[in-house]
Design an enzyme around this catalytic site. Structure first.
Site, PDB file in Angstrom:
ATOM      1  N   HIS A 165       0.825  -1.213   0.000  1.00  0.00           N
ATOM      2  CA  HIS A 165       0.000   0.000   0.000  1.00  0.00           C
ATOM      3  C   HIS A 165       0.856   1.258   0.000  1.00  0.00           C
ATOM      4  O   HIS A 165       2.079   1.209   0.129  1.00  0.00           O
ATOM      5  CB  HIS A 165      -0.962  -0.012   1.194  1.00  0.00           C
ATOM      6  N   CYS A 181       3.202  -4.988   6.714  1.00  0.00           N
ATOM      7  CA  CYS A 181       2.814  -4.591   5.359  1.00  0.00           C
ATOM      8  C   CYS A 181       4.014  -4.000   4.624  1.00  0.00           C
ATOM      9  O   CYS A 181       5.006  -3.610   5.235  1.00  0.00           O
ATOM     10  CB  CYS A 181       1.690  -3.558   5.401  1.00  0.00           C
TER      11      CYS A 181
END
Length: 202
Positions: A165, A181
C-alpha cells in the site's frame, strides 16, 4: 518515478551508480524521493553525510544499481533484505523496481508466495487488535484521507492482514517501520495500482 530497465534472459544486474550534487535546501529524503531510493539504501551509500542537511554542493552517491532477485521473473518479487519490490510486467522485456518500507522486528513481513486478490483506491483502514493493544486511542476505522496510513491505494494479498500500500509518511520508505505490510511512495503505489492486475503472483 519507478526505475525501469530493459531485461535480457542472461541479465543478473541492472542500473548504475550515479552521483548528484546536493543543493542547500536538499535533504537525503529529497534525493531519495527524486531517484526512487529508500532511506536506508541511500544512507548506506553516503556514510557520514547528515541526512537532514547534506550541505550545499555536497556530492551524493545515488546507488541505482541492483542485483536481480534469484527468483522467477514473473509478477512481483520482493527482496526483503534489500527493501525493494521488483515487478516484471507480462509480455515486456523490462523490470521495474521500487523501494519499500517493511515490518519492524517482531512484526516481520512474511516470507512465501501469495497473490494480489483485490485492489482498493482510497481504502479505509481497520486497525487490527494487535495495533489497538499498542495504541488503544485509535478509532475502529480510519477513513480515506491524509491521516490514513494506507495512503491512496492498496493491493490486498492472499494473506488477509498484509497489504502492499501507499503511506501518509513517505519518510518511512526504505526502513523497517510497519507491522508487516509493504508500503511505497505515493507516486509508486499509484503506478503499480493501475499497472498490476488482480491475481498477479507475489
Amino acid at each position: 518515478m519507478a526505475a525501469e530497465f530493459p531485461l535480457t534472459a542472461k541479465e543478473t544486474a541492472v542500473g548504475a551508480i550515479e552521483f548528484q550534487v546536493a543543493h542547500e535546501s536538499d535533504t537525503l529524503m529529497d534525493v531519495g524521493r527524486r531517484y526512487d531510493l529508500g532511506f536506508t539504501q541511500l544512507m548506506a551509500a553516503n556514510r557520514g553525510v547528515n541526512p537532514w542537511a547534506p550541505g550545499d554542493e555536497r556530492r551524493i552517491t545515488v546507488p541505482s544499481f541492483y542485483l536481480l532477485p534469484d527468483a522467477p521473473r514473473s509478477g512481483i518479487v520482493i527482496n526483503l533484505a534489500e527493501q525493494r519490490l521488483y515487478y516484471f510486467p507480462p509480455g515486456k522485456q523490462v523490470v521495474e523496481t521500487f523501494p519499500i518500507g517493511l515490518g519492524v522486528q517482531g512484526a516481520s513481513t512474511p516470507i512465501g508466495t501469495t497473490r494480489i486478490v483485490a485492489k482498493q483506491a482510497n481504502p479505509a483502514w481497520f486497525p487490527p487488535p494487535s495495533i489497538h493493544q499498542e495504541r488503544p486511542e485509535l478509532p475502529q476505522v480510519i477513513a480515506a484521507g491524509p491521516d490514513n496510513p494506507l495512503g491512496a491505494y492498496a493491493l490486498r494479498l492472499g494473506w488477509p492482514t498484509y497489504l502492499i500500500h501507499g503511506t501518509n509518511k513517505p519518510d518511512g520508505v526504505g526502513r523497517n517501520v510497519s507491522h508487516g505490510c509493504m508500503h511505497l511512495y505515493p507516486e509508486d503505489i499509484e503506478k503499480l495500482f493501475h499497472d498490476i492486475p488482480v491475481n498477479t503472483i507475489v
